[in-house]
Design a protein around this motif. Structure first.
Motif, PDB file in Angstrom:
ATOM      1  N   ARG A 114       3.619  27.898  39.428  1.00  0.00           N
ATOM      2  CA  ARG A 114       4.529  27.430  38.395  1.00  0.00           C
ATOM      3  C   ARG A 114       5.429  28.561  37.898  1.00  0.00           C
ATOM      4  O   ARG A 114       5.018  29.717  37.864  1.00  0.00           O
ATOM      5  CB  ARG A 114       3.752  26.866  37.201  1.00  0.00           C
ATOM      6  CG  ARG A 114       3.046  25.554  37.506  1.00  0.00           C
ATOM      7  CD  ARG A 114       2.328  25.006  36.284  1.00  0.00           C
ATOM      8  NE  ARG A 114       1.931  23.620  36.502  1.00  0.00           N
ATOM      9  CZ  ARG A 114       2.713  22.585  36.268  1.00  0.00           C
ATOM     10  NH1 ARG A 114       3.925  22.774  35.778  1.00  0.00           N
ATOM     11  NH2 ARG A 114       2.309  21.359  36.516  1.00  0.00           N
ATOM     12  N   ALA A 115       6.647  28.214  37.503  1.00  0.00           N
ATOM     13  CA  ALA A 115       7.504  29.171  36.815  1.00  0.00           C
ATOM     14  C   ALA A 115       6.910  29.405  35.426  1.00  0.00           C
ATOM     15  O   ALA A 115       6.501  28.468  34.749  1.00  0.00           O
ATOM     16  CB  ALA A 115       8.920  28.625  36.697  1.00  0.00           C
ATOM     17  N   VAL A 117       7.315  30.625  31.609  1.00  0.00           N
ATOM     18  CA  VAL A 117       8.257  30.859  30.512  1.00  0.00           C
ATOM     19  C   VAL A 117       7.462  31.412  29.331  1.00  0.00           C
ATOM     20  O   VAL A 117       6.472  30.808  28.907  1.00  0.00           O
ATOM     21  CB  VAL A 117       8.984  29.566  30.102  1.00  0.00           C
ATOM     22  CG1 VAL A 117       9.888  29.821  28.895  1.00  0.00           C
ATOM     23  CG2 VAL A 117       9.792  29.012  31.271  1.00  0.00           C
ATOM     24  N   LEU A 152      16.850  27.519  36.135  1.00  0.00           N
ATOM     25  CA  LEU A 152      15.828  26.795  36.882  1.00  0.00           C
ATOM     26  C   LEU A 152      16.209  25.320  36.982  1.00  0.00           C
ATOM     27  O   LEU A 152      16.652  24.731  35.992  1.00  0.00           O
ATOM     28  CB  LEU A 152      14.470  26.907  36.172  1.00  0.00           C
ATOM     29  CG  LEU A 152      13.877  28.313  35.997  1.00  0.00           C
ATOM     30  CD1 LEU A 152      12.661  28.249  35.079  1.00  0.00           C
ATOM     31  CD2 LEU A 152      13.500  28.907  37.344  1.00  0.00           C
ATOM     32  N   THR A 156      11.725  21.889  38.458  1.00  0.00           N
ATOM     33  CA  THR A 156      10.843  23.047  38.641  1.00  0.00           C
ATOM     34  C   THR A 156       9.538  22.840  37.879  1.00  0.00           C
ATOM     35  O   THR A 156       9.563  22.504  36.692  1.00  0.00           O
ATOM     36  CB  THR A 156      11.515  24.330  38.127  1.00  0.00           C
ATOM     37  OG1 THR A 156      12.760  24.519  38.798  1.00  0.00           O
ATOM     38  CG2 THR A 156      10.614  25.545  38.341  1.00  0.00           C
ATOM     39  N   VAL A 158       7.035  23.943  35.548  1.00  0.00           N
ATOM     40  CA  VAL A 158       7.144  25.001  34.545  1.00  0.00           C
ATOM     41  C   VAL A 158       5.873  25.067  33.708  1.00  0.00           C
ATOM     42  O   VAL A 158       5.265  24.044  33.378  1.00  0.00           O
ATOM     43  CB  VAL A 158       8.371  24.752  33.629  1.00  0.00           C
ATOM     44  CG1 VAL A 158       8.335  25.646  32.391  1.00  0.00           C
ATOM     45  CG2 VAL A 158       9.660  24.996  34.410  1.00  0.00           C
ATOM     46  N   ILE A 178      11.578  23.082  25.801  1.00  0.00           N
ATOM     47  CA  ILE A 178      11.097  23.266  27.178  1.00  0.00           C
ATOM     48  C   ILE A 178      10.664  21.924  27.765  1.00  0.00           C
ATOM     49  O   ILE A 178      11.006  21.583  28.910  1.00  0.00           O
ATOM     50  CB  ILE A 178       9.930  24.275  27.214  1.00  0.00           C
ATOM     51  CG1 ILE A 178      10.418  25.674  26.800  1.00  0.00           C
ATOM     52  CG2 ILE A 178       9.292  24.325  28.614  1.00  0.00           C
ATOM     53  CD1 ILE A 178       9.291  26.683  26.610  1.00  0.00           C
ATOM     54  N   PHE A 182      12.623  20.187  31.213  1.00  0.00           N
ATOM     55  CA  PHE A 182      12.010  20.101  32.537  1.00  0.00           C
ATOM     56  C   PHE A 182      11.117  18.866  32.653  1.00  0.00           C
ATOM     57  O   PHE A 182      10.556  18.391  31.663  1.00  0.00           O
ATOM     58  CB  PHE A 182      11.204  21.373  32.817  1.00  0.00           C
ATOM     59  CG  PHE A 182      12.038  22.630  32.824  1.00  0.00           C
ATOM     60  CD1 PHE A 182      12.813  22.952  33.927  1.00  0.00           C
ATOM     61  CD2 PHE A 182      12.068  23.469  31.713  1.00  0.00           C
ATOM     62  CE1 PHE A 182      13.595  24.099  33.937  1.00  0.00           C
ATOM     63  CE2 PHE A 182      12.846  24.608  31.715  1.00  0.00           C
ATOM     64  CZ  PHE A 182      13.621  24.927  32.816  1.00  0.00           C
ATOM     65  N   VAL A 185       5.954  20.000  32.953  1.00  0.00           N
ATOM     66  CA  VAL A 185       5.680  21.117  32.040  1.00  0.00           C
ATOM     67  C   VAL A 185       4.215  21.111  31.633  1.00  0.00           C
ATOM     68  O   VAL A 185       3.651  20.066  31.302  1.00  0.00           O
ATOM     69  CB  VAL A 185       6.552  21.033  30.768  1.00  0.00           C
ATOM     70  CG1 VAL A 185       6.216  22.175  29.809  1.00  0.00           C
ATOM     71  CG2 VAL A 185       8.030  21.055  31.127  1.00  0.00           C
TER      72      VAL A 185
END
Length: 308
Positions: A114-115, A117, A152, A156, A158, A178, A182, A185
């Motif tokens: 996962r990205a 943040v 992003l 994505t 996240v 956020i 996305f 999440v």
């Protein structure tokens, strides 16, 4: 004029542990004990430990090979850990366990592909350490606008983590941004914001309802102390952040029927006591403490110091 004290205020368990690690290291090994960065964000605490033999440095390379070294409560990057190992330092890690929890979460999310943040303030030692603990790119954001600007795609996967000393309310808003930005999440919501931060923010809101003037004892570079002042002001009080009693301007409290006093999580109680004494000298007739949460959290010391 009456003085009203917030409950809880001052030292949290993570700060108590960090300061005790330095004190016990000095007792066990004798001075000098080297500390990378300020052990906590408070000049009085740092100066007291320096007087006992602690040596504060900016970087590990300033510490003699093989010396006893302490990492501050804010945590450090893995690069710093590696540098300490190369210098064969006897390291005592005073990182707050709640910060370590954030490090572990971030690494777990990154391992899942996962990205990551991170909601936090650029340049804060805790943020620098957290970003350096995760072996993947970390996207730092502090506002909803910065979330919108993330490079992003919407699909994505996240994950997010948070700096522990932020405002619950402010962080909740960024987390909502956020989730809106996305499709996929995951994250801990506001659970990474430490219990002490939440408790002190709740207490200062109650304080600001009672006292038209609120004094927050804490350092200018203390994130949680600054936020306590901001919250008191948002609640309608005239709020001031002061390092100690000497920084009090008598004009701030002139004519006030009640003055509220609280302290950031890295400010020792003796600074509050000094401020109360100063307020008494300015005419305060009574001192009372609000009912509030009594904190009983404790964190274990490193094994090498626990038995001392």
């Amino acid at each position: 004029m009456r003085v009203v004290l917030a409950q809880p205020r001052g030292f949290c368990a993570g700060v108590v542990r960090a300061v005790e690690i330095v004190e016990r290291a000095l007792q066990k090994y004798g001075p000098p004990v080297y500390v990378r960065h300020e052990i906590v964000h408070n000049r009085h605490v740092v100066e007291d430990l320096r007087a006992r033999g602690a040596v504060f440095v900016k970087e590990v390379e300033e510490i003699p090979v093989g010396a006893v070294a302490v990492f501050s409560a804010h945590g450090v990057a893995r690069k710093v850990e590696g540098e300490a190992a190369l210098r064969q330092l006897d390291v005592l890690d005073a990182t707050c366990p709640l910060v370590t929890k954030v490090h572990n979460e971030g690494r777990r999310y990154a391992a899942q592909g996962r990205a990551v943040v991170l909601v936090g303030h650029a340049g804060h030692p805790e943020v620098i350490g957290t970003m350096g603990q995760i072996d993947a790119p970390v996207h730092l954001v502090a506002t909803a606008a910065e979330v919108e600007a993330l490079p992003l795609p919407r699909d994505t996967p996240v994950s997010f983590i948070t700096q522990t000393t932020l405002s619950v309310d402010d962080t909740r808003g960024v987390i909502a941004a956020i989730r809106a930005r996305f499709d996929d999440v995951t994250g801990p919501d506001t659970r990474d914001i430490c219990y002490a931060t939440q408790n002190r923010q709740t207490a200062v809101r109650e304080l600001a309802r009672i006292a038209p003037v609120v004094l927050v004892v804490g350092a200018a570079n203390s994130s949680n102390s600054n936020r306590l002042r901001e919250i008191a002001a948002e609640c309608g009080a005239r709020a001031y952040l002061i390092a100690d009693a000497a920084a009090l301007d008598p004009a701030w409290v002139d004519g006030a029927t009640a003055v509220g006093v609280t302290a950031g999580a890295s400010a020792p109680e003796r600074l509050v006591e000094d401020l109360v004494a100063r307020l008494r000298s300015l005419g305060a007739a009574s001192v009372e403490a609000l009912p509030g949460i009594v904190e009983d959290v404790t964190f274990r010391l490193p094994a090498s110091l626990a038995a001392e």
